[in-house]
Design an enzyme around this catalytic site. Structure first.
Site, PDB file in Angstrom:
ATOM      1  N   SER A   1     -17.029 -10.544  30.051  1.00  0.00           N
ATOM      2  CA  SER A   1     -16.001 -11.132  30.898  1.00  0.00           C
ATOM      3  C   SER A   1     -14.833 -11.687  30.076  1.00  0.00           C
ATOM      4  O   SER A   1     -14.144 -10.936  29.415  1.00  0.00           O
ATOM      5  CB  SER A   1     -16.645 -12.203  31.770  1.00  0.00           C
TER       6      SER A   1
ATOM      7  N   ASP B   1      -8.943 -10.925  32.869  1.00  0.00           N
ATOM      8  CA  ASP B   1      -9.897 -11.122  31.780  1.00  0.00           C
ATOM      9  C   ASP B   1     -10.471  -9.748  31.389  1.00  0.00           C
ATOM     10  O   ASP B   1      -9.997  -8.719  31.857  1.00  0.00           O
ATOM     11  CB  ASP B   1     -10.988 -12.120  32.199  1.00  0.00           C
TER      12      ASP B   1
ATOM     13  N   ASP C   1     -13.085  -7.967  32.054  1.00  0.00           N
ATOM     14  CA  ASP C   1     -13.638  -7.035  33.041  1.00  0.00           C
ATOM     15  C   ASP C   1     -12.863  -7.064  34.355  1.00  0.00           C
ATOM     16  O   ASP C   1     -13.312  -6.487  35.351  1.00  0.00           O
ATOM     17  CB  ASP C   1     -15.137  -7.287  33.273  1.00  0.00           C
TER      18      ASP C   1
ATOM     19  N   ASP D   1     -12.178  -9.061  36.778  1.00  0.00           N
ATOM     20  CA  ASP D   1     -12.542  -9.653  38.065  1.00  0.00           C
ATOM     21  C   ASP D   1     -11.729 -10.921  38.319  1.00  0.00           C
ATOM     22  O   ASP D   1     -11.875 -11.555  39.355  1.00  0.00           O
ATOM     23  CB  ASP D   1     -14.056  -9.916  38.184  1.00  0.00           C
TER      24      ASP D   1
HETATM   25 MG    MG Z   1     -14.762 -11.641  34.324  1.00  0.00          MG
END
Ligand code: MG
Length: 455
Positions: free
Chosen positions: A94, A237, A239, A241
């Site tokens: 993340s 960030d 990934d 999300d």
């Molecule tokens: Mg993330």
């Protein structure tokens, strides 16, 4: 949960989070899932391929066929899982620094596993009670092409494309070399926005900036907005999300203010919203104005998702939830955080109100946040600091919440001290009407904790 912390399991790759360990997580998850097909993706980290190979190996040994998506945002993998009706495993750390990696587990409905599901997997892992396929029953790998394109298509169908297109905005995008590099620029271009980008090639060394979209990492995006006259900057960030914004003047927008603005547009009387114990006064104010209700959980998206599910079961309407770090959930879209979707919803809001970012955000200004981290070297030091936080809370003239760490509410301001779930740090958060007030509260408790750590 010892293995799965507040948002999946994470650590320094090949040191704390080894391929051997990922094999065991994969076997445990596979044993609990008990179906025959699973999806697997990773973010851009240099250790992602190695750990995804380990995950594939573990899953195949239980008997799963594996759909390998390669590099994809976590919400893209979640969309794939939901469409195919299969569980999924994401290799990502993340927002953590480049040397970290981790695992997120996704159910066949495309949402994060609940705490009780994670606990079942954890107990299989700790007892090593793994299923094992016979030689002719092990799974095989299928390379899946085009999952990112289909994810972008699903995003385009989920938002008010015409309204955003008509607003004719220029968007500066900083995916931070993460998985969003492969999807967000394309998504906003196809939405009809003008696009300028920075840090937009996938690179697990993250040469342009660290994956965490915080103010000190977004200097390049802020400059890009200023020099190109973009209407908004969007950062993700590792990934993708999460989404954090920069206004049209190149000023960083506090994630708490963006969450409050989006919540103000969504919440109606009687609605419930869910946030974590470090929730900003900005969201508290919106909830009061809208005659809605706020529920607080320990920090971490898993806790928030689990609470939203419980509220849905009780028949409550939860149109928006999330944290001030850019991780926002619109449960009617999907019970998942999605940085690109969140950013598009913010563009919708701007278009609908015919306002600029700074104008929308100004309504949720007036608070200042301070955050400090105190690293520790041992569990003993950590516990000494938490004991000191308890004593400090006891003697403070404040309302104390112990849902996760110690939150002290002083009426006009608050401070929170809690141990990080992913890094060896005690985090201190403070918020107040002035930066001095917030800073003084953070300094006060930090001094008490540091003294206890050194003792
Ligand atoms: Mg993330």
């Amino acid at each position: 949960m010892e293995v799965f912390g507040s948002s999946g399991t994470r650590g320094i790759a090949n040191e704390e989070l080894t391929p051997e360990f990922v094999v065991r997580i994969a076997k445990a998850a596979g044993t609990v899932w008990g179906t025959d097909r699973v999806a697997l993706a990773r973010d851009t980290r240099t250790t992602g391929q190695m750990l995804a190979d380990a995950a594939a190996s573990g899953l195949a040994s239980v008997g799963f066929d594996i759909d390998r998506l390669g590099i994809a945002p976590t919400p893209g993998l979640q969309a794939y899982a939901a469409t195919e009706g299969i569980a999924a495993m994401m290799i990502t750390a993340s927002h953590n620094p480049p040397e970290y990696n981790g695992v997120k587990l996704v159910g066949a409905d495309g949402t994060e596993l609940t705490i009780s599901e994670l606990e079942r997997i954890e107990s299989v892992l700790l007892e090593e009670a793994f299923d094992r396929a016979t030689w002719d029953g092990v799974g095989r790998t299928n390379r899946i092409d085009g999952a990112n394109r289909r994810y972008v298509q699903s995003l385009l169908e989920a938002v008010d494309r015409d309204r955003i297109d008509a607003a004719d905005v220029t968007v500066a995008i900083d995916p931070g070399h993460g998985a969003g590099s492969l999807t967000s620029p394309r998504f906003f271009r196809e939405l009809g926005c003008g696009i300028v980008t920075v840090n937009d090639h996938p690179d697990g060394r993250f040469p342009g900036r660290d994956p965490e979209p915080i103010r000190e990492n977004l200097g390049a995006l802020r400059r890009l907005v200023r020099t190109t006259d973009a209407d908004i900057g969007i950062a993700h960030d590792g990934d993708a999300d999460r989404a954090i914004f920069v206004d049209e003047r190149g000023e960083y927008v506090e994630g708490d203010a963006a969450l409050a603005a989006l919540a103000a547009a969504e919440l109606e009387p009687g609605d419930v919203t869910v946030s974590a114990v470090n929730v900003s006064q900005r969201l508290v104010d919106v909830v009061h104005e809208r005659d809605a209700r706020l529920e607080l959980t320990p920090i971490g998206s898993t806790r928030i998702m689990t609470r939203i599910r419980a509220l849905h079961t009780e028949g409550e309407r939860v149109p928006i939830a999330g944290e001030g770090n850019g991780g926002i959930v619109f449960p009617d879209y999907r019970l998942a955080r999605d940085g690109a979707y969140t950013a598009a919803r913010f563009l919708e809001l701007l278009a609908r109100q015919e306002r600029r970012v700074s104008g929308v955000i100004a309504e949720h200004d007036g608070y200042h946040n301070v955050r400090t981290d105190i690293p520790y070297d041992s569990v003993r030091e950590r516990d000494a600091m938490l004991d000191a936080a308890a004593a400090y809370a006891e003697s403070a003239d404040a309302e104390v919440t112990t849902t996760d760490g110690y939150r002290l509410d002083y009426g006009d301001a608050w401070v929170l001290a809690r141990a990080s779930g992913t890094e060896p740090l005690v985090r201190i958060y403070a918020e107040g009407p002035t930066v001095e007030r917030a800073g003084a509260l953070a300094d006060g408790i930090a001094a008490a904790l540091s003294a206890a750590e050194a003792a």
